[in-house]
Design a protein around this motif. Structure first.
Motif, PDB file in Angstrom:
ATOM      1  N   GLN A  63       2.638  57.327 -20.369  1.00 34.63           N
ATOM      2  CA  GLN A  63       3.174  56.642 -19.355  1.00 34.63           C
ATOM      3  C   GLN A  63       4.362  57.197 -18.623  1.00 34.63           C
ATOM      4  OE1 GLN A  63       4.158  52.293 -20.584  1.00 34.63           O
ATOM      5  NE2 GLN A  63       3.290  51.787 -18.598  1.00 34.63           N
ATOM      6  N   GLN A  64       5.095  57.929 -19.454  1.00 31.27           N
ATOM      7  CA  GLN A  64       6.448  58.691 -18.745  1.00 31.27           C
ATOM      8  C   GLN A  64       5.845  59.689 -18.059  1.00 31.27           C
ATOM      9  OE1 GLN A  64       8.430  59.305 -22.434  1.00 31.27           O
ATOM     10  NE2 GLN A  64       9.000  57.265 -22.736  1.00 31.27           N
ATOM     11  N   ARG A  65       4.955  60.505 -18.396  1.00 28.99           N
ATOM     12  CA  ARG A  65       4.506  61.592 -17.779  1.00 28.99           C
ATOM     13  C   ARG A  65       3.430  60.980 -16.442  1.00 28.99           C
ATOM     14  NH1 ARG A  65       1.987  63.501 -22.878  1.00 28.99           N
ATOM     15  NH2 ARG A  65      -0.169  62.852 -21.840  1.00 28.99           N
ATOM     16  N   GLU A  66       2.868  59.944 -16.494  1.00 27.62           N
ATOM     17  CA  GLU A  66       1.938  59.188 -15.470  1.00 27.62           C
ATOM     18  C   GLU A  66       2.398  57.835 -15.122  1.00 27.62           C
ATOM     19  OE1 GLU A  66      -2.159  60.623 -15.783  1.00 27.62           O
ATOM     20  OE2 GLU A  66      -1.482  62.133 -17.397  1.00 27.62           O
ATOM     21  N   PRO A  67       3.516  57.613 -14.676  1.00 25.37           N
ATOM     22  CA  PRO A  67       3.867  56.030 -14.553  1.00 25.37           C
ATOM     23  C   PRO A  67       2.813  55.097 -13.982  1.00 25.37           C
ATOM     24  CG  PRO A  67       5.017  57.528 -13.365  1.00 25.37           C
ATOM     25  CD  PRO A  67       4.440  58.394 -14.034  1.00 25.37           C
ATOM     26  N   ALA A  68       1.778  55.677 -13.198  1.00 25.00           N
ATOM     27  CA  ALA A  68       1.012  54.723 -12.600  1.00 25.00           C
ATOM     28  C   ALA A  68       0.221  53.895 -13.578  1.00 25.00           C
ATOM     29  CB  ALA A  68      -0.020  55.633 -11.740  1.00 25.00           C
ATOM     30  N   HIS A  69       0.070  54.292 -14.742  1.00 26.24           N
ATOM     31  CA  HIS A  69      -0.713  53.530 -15.743  1.00 26.24           C
ATOM     32  C   HIS A  69       0.128  52.249 -16.081  1.00 26.24           C
ATOM     33  CE1 HIS A  69      -3.438  56.850 -15.907  1.00 26.24           C
ATOM     34  NE2 HIS A  69      -2.467  57.712 -16.438  1.00 26.24           N
TER      35      HIS A  69
ATOM     36  N   GLN B  88      -4.857  47.045  -9.124  1.00 21.48           N
ATOM     37  CA  GLN B  88      -4.421  48.316  -8.504  1.00 21.48           C
ATOM     38  C   GLN B  88      -4.982  49.344  -9.534  1.00 21.48           C
ATOM     39  OE1 GLN B  88      -0.191  48.013  -8.936  1.00 21.48           O
ATOM     40  NE2 GLN B  88       0.196  46.946  -6.957  1.00 21.48           N
ATOM     41  N   ALA B  89      -5.666  48.914 -10.434  1.00 20.86           N
ATOM     42  CA  ALA B  89      -6.146  49.941 -11.579  1.00 20.86           C
ATOM     43  C   ALA B  89      -7.552  50.451 -11.029  1.00 20.86           C
ATOM     44  CB  ALA B  89      -6.358  49.481 -12.980  1.00 20.86           C
ATOM     45  N   ASP B  90      -8.003  51.594 -11.521  1.00 13.61           N
ATOM     46  CA  ASP B  90      -9.438  52.257 -11.526  1.00 13.61           C
ATOM     47  C   ASP B  90      -9.992  52.301 -12.845  1.00 13.61           C
ATOM     48  OD1 ASP B  90      -8.032  54.274 -12.673  1.00 13.61           O
ATOM     49  OD2 ASP B  90      -8.567  55.632 -11.032  1.00 13.61           O
ATOM     50  N   ALA B  91      -9.523  51.846 -13.746  1.00  9.83           N
ATOM     51  CA  ALA B  91     -10.248  51.610 -15.066  1.00  9.83           C
ATOM     52  C   ALA B  91      -9.471  50.936 -16.051  1.00  9.83           C
ATOM     53  CB  ALA B  91     -10.626  53.064 -15.775  1.00  9.83           C
ATOM     54  N   MET B  92      -9.895  50.368 -17.041  1.00  8.30           N
ATOM     55  CA  MET B  92      -9.237  49.429 -18.082  1.00  8.30           C
ATOM     56  C   MET B  92      -9.687  50.039 -19.548  1.00  8.30           C
ATOM     57  SD  MET B  92      -9.304  45.445 -18.636  1.00  8.30           S
ATOM     58  CE  MET B  92      -8.581  44.811 -20.273  1.00  8.30           C
TER      59      MET B  92
ATOM     60  N   HIS C  73      -9.353  59.178 -14.181  1.00  7.67           N
ATOM     61  CA  HIS C  73      -8.655  57.923 -13.898  1.00  7.67           C
ATOM     62  C   HIS C  73      -7.258  58.111 -13.462  1.00  7.67           C
ATOM     63  CE1 HIS C  73     -12.411  55.873 -14.400  1.00  7.67           C
ATOM     64  NE2 HIS C  73     -12.503  56.324 -15.691  1.00  7.67           N
ATOM     65  N   ARG C  74      -6.810  57.773 -12.603  1.00 12.21           N
ATOM     66  CA  ARG C  74      -5.338  57.605 -12.281  1.00 12.21           C
ATOM     67  C   ARG C  74      -4.498  56.501 -12.421  1.00 12.21           C
ATOM     68  NH1 ARG C  74      -6.545  61.761 -13.352  1.00 12.21           N
ATOM     69  NH2 ARG C  74      -6.993  63.715 -12.151  1.00 12.21           N
ATOM     70  N   ARG C  75      -4.967  55.553 -12.375  1.00 18.28           N
ATOM     71  CA  ARG C  75      -4.354  54.136 -12.700  1.00 18.28           C
ATOM     72  C   ARG C  75      -4.932  53.444 -13.599  1.00 18.28           C
ATOM     73  NH1 ARG C  75      -0.491  53.495  -8.570  1.00 18.28           N
ATOM     74  NH2 ARG C  75      -0.121  51.260  -9.102  1.00 18.28           N
ATOM     75  N   VAL C  76      -4.624  53.669 -14.916  1.00 21.82           N
ATOM     76  CA  VAL C  76      -5.615  52.803 -16.090  1.00 21.82           C
ATOM     77  C   VAL C  76      -4.727  51.456 -16.339  1.00 21.82           C
ATOM     78  CG1 VAL C  76      -6.522  52.854 -18.197  1.00 21.82           C
ATOM     79  CG2 VAL C  76      -6.618  55.027 -16.695  1.00 21.82           C
ATOM     80  N   PHE C  77      -5.228  50.550 -16.399  1.00 17.78           N
ATOM     81  CA  PHE C  77      -4.849  49.186 -17.034  1.00 17.78           C
ATOM     82  C   PHE C  77      -4.991  49.163 -18.542  1.00 17.78           C
ATOM     83  CE2 PHE C  77      -5.291  44.887 -18.338  1.00 17.78           C
ATOM     84  CZ  PHE C  77      -4.197  44.134 -17.669  1.00 17.78           C
ATOM     85  N   VAL C  78      -3.984  49.224 -19.564  1.00 17.67           N
ATOM     86  CA  VAL C  78      -4.245  49.289 -20.743  1.00 17.67           C
ATOM     87  C   VAL C  78      -3.771  47.840 -21.434  1.00 17.67           C
ATOM     88  CG1 VAL C  78      -3.279  50.252 -22.837  1.00 17.67           C
ATOM     89  CG2 VAL C  78      -3.645  51.762 -20.802  1.00 17.67           C
ATOM     90  N   LEU C  79      -4.534  47.244 -22.086  1.00 15.28           N
ATOM     91  CA  LEU C  79      -4.247  46.255 -22.921  1.00 15.28           C
ATOM     92  C   LEU C  79      -4.386  46.319 -24.340  1.00 15.28           C
ATOM     93  CD1 LEU C  79      -3.928  42.998 -22.807  1.00 15.28           C
ATOM     94  CD2 LEU C  79      -6.593  42.927 -22.942  1.00 15.28           C
ATOM     95  N   THR C  80      -3.076  46.147 -25.079  1.00  9.86           N
ATOM     96  CA  THR C  80      -3.110  46.235 -26.558  1.00  9.86           C
ATOM     97  C   THR C  80      -3.031  45.042 -27.364  1.00  9.86           C
ATOM     98  OG1 THR C  80      -0.953  46.613 -26.966  1.00  9.86           O
ATOM     99  CG2 THR C  80      -1.819  48.245 -26.353  1.00  9.86           C
TER     100      THR C  80
END
Length: 278
Positions: free
Chosen positions: A97-103, A217-221, A22-29
């Motif tokens: 996120q800093q490595r992969e800012p699309a998340h 825009q995400a491909d996973a959550m 997954h390249r664009r993960v939507f994270v909910l905490t």
């Protein structure tokens, strides 16, 4: 990195494998990610309240004694809440996120620990406790500034000690709360409130829209440390599955989304994220 228990190693590997495509993960905490910073849970592992639910908006605005009680408890609880520092889980998400800012990162927490850890463009769904807003004119001020004024007006409350609660207040009961003095807004004389969403309030539309756009825009959550018992968070998990997105849960205990998740990990949030996102 410290040595991990076998259960944590397994959870981290499974999460790492799940995240890989997954390249664009939507994270909910939720609250579970901040317990490692000393901020207590709202609920137990069955999803039930561990304490009485927090004050609701109508009580805060309509009952002067309830409002004074809230601010007295908040005054006593704020110092320990303010001292809380980001833990391994917050820092791991920030590095990732800093490595992969699309998340994208959305949090139900009001502790601002994700931003302090360095996460980018955090959507604070329920607001932040480190800011105060006037309900009449919308003027804002830092919570730390208000704390100083509360201390000046209420010197007898400075040395009280009580157990900290999840929303930055303290477990005080049986005191003369009506004696606690809360200043009005310096700009208009209106009611001051922490800039967080109370029970009975709606999450501001702009925050919901920002989160919905990120999810679209995400491909996973990925859900971290939340039981999702509050609908404002659960609706994103449900929307993700309705859109056909994989849904992973990292949480100790039951969640409202267990039946629709594609991966469920019951493990420590901080240790698992630190290992999986290294």
């Amino acid at each position: 990195m410290t040595a991990q228990a076998p259960a944590t190693d397994d959870a981290a590997q499974r999460l790492r494998d799940w995240l890989r495509p997954h390249r664009r993960v939507f994270v909910l905490t939720g609250a579970g990610i901040s317990t490692g910073s000393g901020i207590p849970h709202y609920r137990d592992e069955s999803g039930a309240w561990q304490r009485k639910p927090p004050i609701d908006f109508r009580a805060f605005t309509g009952d002067a004694r309830a409002r004074s009680r809230y601010w007295a408890r908040s005054f006593v609880g704020w110092p320990s809440f303010d001292r809380a520092q980001p833990n391994a889980g917050h820092r791991a998400l920030a590095r990732w996120q800093q490595r992969e800012p699309a998340h994208a990162l959305v949090t139900q927490n009001v502790d601002a620990l994700h931003s302090r850890a360095g996460s980018l463009d955090v959507v604070d769904l329920h607001g932040r406790l480190d800011e105060v807003v006037c309900l009449d004119c919308g003027a804002r001020r830092p919570r730390a500034q208000l704390q100083e004024e509360l201390a000046q007006r209420n010197p007898d409350w400075r040395d009280l000690d009580a157990a900290a609660l999840p929303d930055g207040d303290a477990d005080l009961e049986g005191l003369a709360f009506e004696r606690f003095q809360v200043p009005p807004c310096a700009a208009c004389g209106g009611l001051l409130k922490p800039d967080v969403v109370f029970f009975g309030e709606n999450v501001p539309r702009a925050r919901v829209a920002a989160a919905q756009q990120s999810l679209a825009q995400a491909d996973a959550m990925l859900v971290v440390g939340s039981s999702l018992m509050v609908y404002s968070g659960f609706r994103f998990a449900r929307a993700a599955r309705e859109a056909g997105l994989p849904l992973a849960l990292l949480n100790r205990g039951v969640t409202r989304a267990d039946a629709i998740a594609t991966l469920k990990l019951e493990a420590d949030c901080g240790e698992t994220l630190d290992a999986a996102l290294a």
